[in-house]
Design a protein around this motif. Structure first.
Motif, short mmCIF file in Angstrom:
data_model
loop_
_atom_site.label_atom_id
_atom_site.label_comp_id
_atom_site.label_asym_id
_atom_site.label_seq_id
_atom_site.Cartn_x
_atom_site.Cartn_y
_atom_site.Cartn_z
N ALA A 106 -13.36 1.98 20.22
CA ALA A 106 -14.00 0.77 19.68
C ALA A 106 -13.80 0.65 18.17
O ALA A 106 -14.02 1.60 17.41
N THR A 107 -13.36 -0.51 17.73
CA THR A 107 -13.18 -0.80 16.31
C THR A 107 -13.12 -2.31 16.12
O THR A 107 -12.72 -3.04 17.03
N LYS A 108 -13.54 -2.77 14.96
CA LYS A 108 -13.45 -4.19 14.63
C LYS A 108 -12.07 -4.54 14.07
O LYS A 108 -11.78 -5.70 13.83
N PHE A 109 -11.24 -3.50 13.84
CA PHE A 109 -9.95 -3.72 13.19
C PHE A 109 -8.83 -3.09 14.03
O PHE A 109 -8.36 -1.99 13.74
N PRO A 110 -8.40 -3.77 15.06
CA PRO A 110 -7.45 -3.18 16.02
C PRO A 110 -6.07 -2.89 15.43
O PRO A 110 -5.32 -2.10 16.01
N ASN A 111 -5.71 -3.50 14.31
CA ASN A 111 -4.37 -3.29 13.74
C ASN A 111 -4.39 -2.37 12.52
O ASN A 111 -3.38 -2.25 11.82
N MET A 112 -5.50 -1.70 12.28
CA MET A 112 -5.62 -0.88 11.07
C MET A 112 -4.70 0.34 11.13
O MET A 112 -4.63 1.06 12.12
N ASN A 113 -3.97 0.55 10.04
CA ASN A 113 -3.09 1.71 9.91
C ASN A 113 -2.93 2.00 8.42
O ASN A 113 -1.97 1.55 7.79
N VAL A 114 -3.88 2.71 7.86
CA VAL A 114 -3.96 2.96 6.42
C VAL A 114 -3.86 4.46 6.15
O VAL A 114 -4.44 5.26 6.89
N VAL A 115 -3.14 4.82 5.11
CA VAL A 115 -3.07 6.22 4.69
C VAL A 115 -3.70 6.33 3.30
O VAL A 115 -3.29 5.63 2.37
N ILE A 116 -4.70 7.20 3.18
CA ILE A 116 -5.33 7.48 1.89
C ILE A 116 -4.65 8.71 1.28
O ILE A 116 -4.62 9.77 1.91
N VAL A 117 -4.13 8.56 0.08
CA VAL A 117 -3.56 9.69 -0.67
C VAL A 117 -4.50 9.96 -1.84
O VAL A 117 -4.56 9.17 -2.78
N ARG A 118 -5.21 11.05 -1.76
CA ARG A 118 -6.29 11.37 -2.70
C ARG A 118 -5.89 12.53 -3.61
O ARG A 118 -5.43 13.56 -3.12
N GLU A 119 -6.08 12.34 -4.92
CA GLU A 119 -5.89 13.46 -5.84
C GLU A 119 -6.94 14.51 -5.51
O GLU A 119 -8.10 14.19 -5.28
N ASN A 120 -6.57 15.78 -5.54
CA ASN A 120 -7.37 16.80 -4.87
C ASN A 120 -7.90 17.90 -5.77
O ASN A 120 -8.65 18.75 -5.30
N GLU A 121 -7.52 17.90 -7.06
CA GLU A 121 -7.86 19.05 -7.90
C GLU A 121 -8.77 18.72 -9.08
O GLU A 121 -9.43 19.60 -9.61
#
Length: 478
Positions: A106-121
């Motif tokens: 279940a989701t309100k956004f059936p076409n969602m395909n996002v990649v989060i690139v987060r600085e980690n240090e």
């Protein structure tokens, strides 16, 4: 055969790790495992870091670490092992794909395909905090040019290798012009090297609102540590479930792969946990190691299992689920589907090049740097800014004069407002009226005057100019 380090962790960790390893074994993934103990038991044994020296040796030797969720005991000053591992091993990039699997999840956004690139240090996660007065504590936000360059370049390389079309930068440089400003500046510099990839920038607050309302407009998002931590959970949840998301932590030498969710002790040992988050991380690990055929085979089997309606409790629904399965049974269904493709969900193909190599950072020549003054932070229990202003005028030197006092960032002297509430923590700026470079000895003279006049200085920050540009913030209202 390649050996990796694994840790089964706490809570549901052992159950979901066993499920993932069973899938790997059935798929004949060519790996051997060196298991280490980390987490709650290690903490409570008296080791405040949550990890033994021998475990560090295993991770550093094998370079690849697959980790189930762990528990950090409350109280006692225990530091997060997750944060420690990322920083100690130089795992500068945290990648979190957030994909919808509609209509089966279940989701309100059936076409969602996002990649989060987060600085980690870096950022506030450096964890450098101090109590400075009775009423005020501080946390230092540290942002470096090398840190910005590595994470931004990784985001563009990821987009190029995985066929992504756009990279969006999230920051708050309208307020934090020095720290977030550097991140945005580096983003614009590096984006020019990838003209084939669309790039844009958004302020973090409105960007997060747009992400929650219309995630389809995003492809790859690159951002700072704290923002990335928050928006990756937002993105995972609106995609369908935090339990489906894996987390990849990439360094120049070592890499760590984990689920983004916690150890869920409330359902531990009950065969209820969804192993999908850890499995997604493990599949990303295989791609990172170049074991593309096995990664693709396992991922497609997982997609078919989801599509066929065999679901764990966290994603079970009467409309789209065929059968409610436990952790072990869900893994068994994936194993049954090895070698098969989904019919409705899009089958995955291996990326062109999952192994991303960054150039070695070369430190740039030092800029011309001038010392223009100093911010002196003072602990004073009064409320009248004019009173402390008069007191601080008495410690001026020939080269350094009081030019401004702020309290919690807002200017309160000269010409402050009576309505402004003041704490006992005062930033007092001393500068040269001629705006010329001063010697460090002038600051020492100023601090000696403060001691003689019983002014309690708790810290100082030098005010610099780099290549003719002032590198310090104005006071709010200045």
């Amino acid at each position: 055969m390649k050996k990796i380090t694994i840790a089964k962790g706490d809570g549901i960790g052992p159950e979901i790790m066993d499920a993932v390893l069973e899938i790997f074994n059935s798929a004949n993934v060519p790996l051997e495992y060196d298991e280490i103990q980390i987490g709650e038991k290690v903490y409570l044994s008296g080791n405040t870091s949550g990890i033994e020296a021998s475990s560090w040796e295993s991770i550093r030797k094998n370079k690849i670490f697959l980790k189930a969720p762990i528990t950090t005991p409350q109280g006692g000053g225990y530091k997060s092992l997750n944060v420690t591992t990322r920083k100690a091993l130089g795992l500068f990039a945290n990648i979190r794909p957030c994909v919808s699997y509609a209509p089966y999840v279940a989701t309100k956004f059936p076409n969602m395909n996002v990649v989060i690139v987060r600085e980690n240090e870096e950022d506030l996660y450096a964890g450098i905090e101090h109590q400075q007065t009775d009423e005020v504590v501080q946390c230092l936000k540290l942002i470096s040019r090398p840190g910005c360059e590595k994470i931004v370049r990784y985001a563009f390389e990821y987009a190029k290798n995985y066929g992504r079309k756009k990279v969006t930068c999230f920051s708050k440089d309208n307020i934090m012009k020095q720290t977030d400003g550097l991140f945005h500046e580096v983003f614009k510099e590096i984006a020019k090297e990838y003209p084939e990839i669309e790039s844009n920038h958004m302020i973090i607050d409105i960007g997060t609102a747009f992400l929650a309302d219309n995630p389809d407009q995003f492809d790859v998002i690159v951002t700072l540590n704290l923002y990335g931590d928050i928006i990756s959970d937002v993105a995972a949840q609106i995609a369908g479930s935090v339990g489906l998301a894996g987390s990849v932590n990439i360094g120049l030498e070592c890499s760590m792969f984990e689920a983004i969710h916690g150890s869920a002790p409330d359902i531990a040992g009950q065969n209820k946990a969804n192993p999908s988050g850890l499995l997604q991380a493990a599949v990303s690990m295989l791609y990172h190691m170049g074991i593309n055929d096995k990664a693709t085979q396992i991922q497609n089997a997982w997609l078919k299992t989801i599509e066929d309606g065999y679901h764990t409790a966290d994603i079970y629904s009467k409309e789209f689920s065929k059968e409610l399965l436990g952790t072990k049974e869900f893994a068994e269904k994936i194993i049954e589907n090895l070698g098969q493709l989904p019919g409705q969900l899009q089958a995955v193909l291996p990326p062109k090049n999952a192994i991303i190599t960054l150039p070695v950072y070369n430190r740039k020549p030092r800029k011309e740097k001038k010392l223009l003054g100093v911010d002196v932070f003072v602990h004073w229990n009064g409320f009248d800014a004019n009173e402390i202003g008069n007191k601080l005028k008495s410690i001026e030197t020939d080269e350094l004069q009081l030019s401004m006092i702020t309290n919690r960032g807002i200017k309160v002297w000269p010409n402050g407002f009576d309505e402004t509430f003041c704490t006992d923590h005062w930033r007092c700026r001393f500068t040269n009226k001629q705006n010329i470079s001063i010697l460090p000895s002038e600051i020492i003279g100023l601090l000696n005057n403060a001691i003689l006049n019983e002014v309690e200085v708790i810290k100082t920050e030098n005010l610099y100019e780099f290549e003719g540009v002032k590198a310090f913030s104005m006071g709010q209202g200045q």
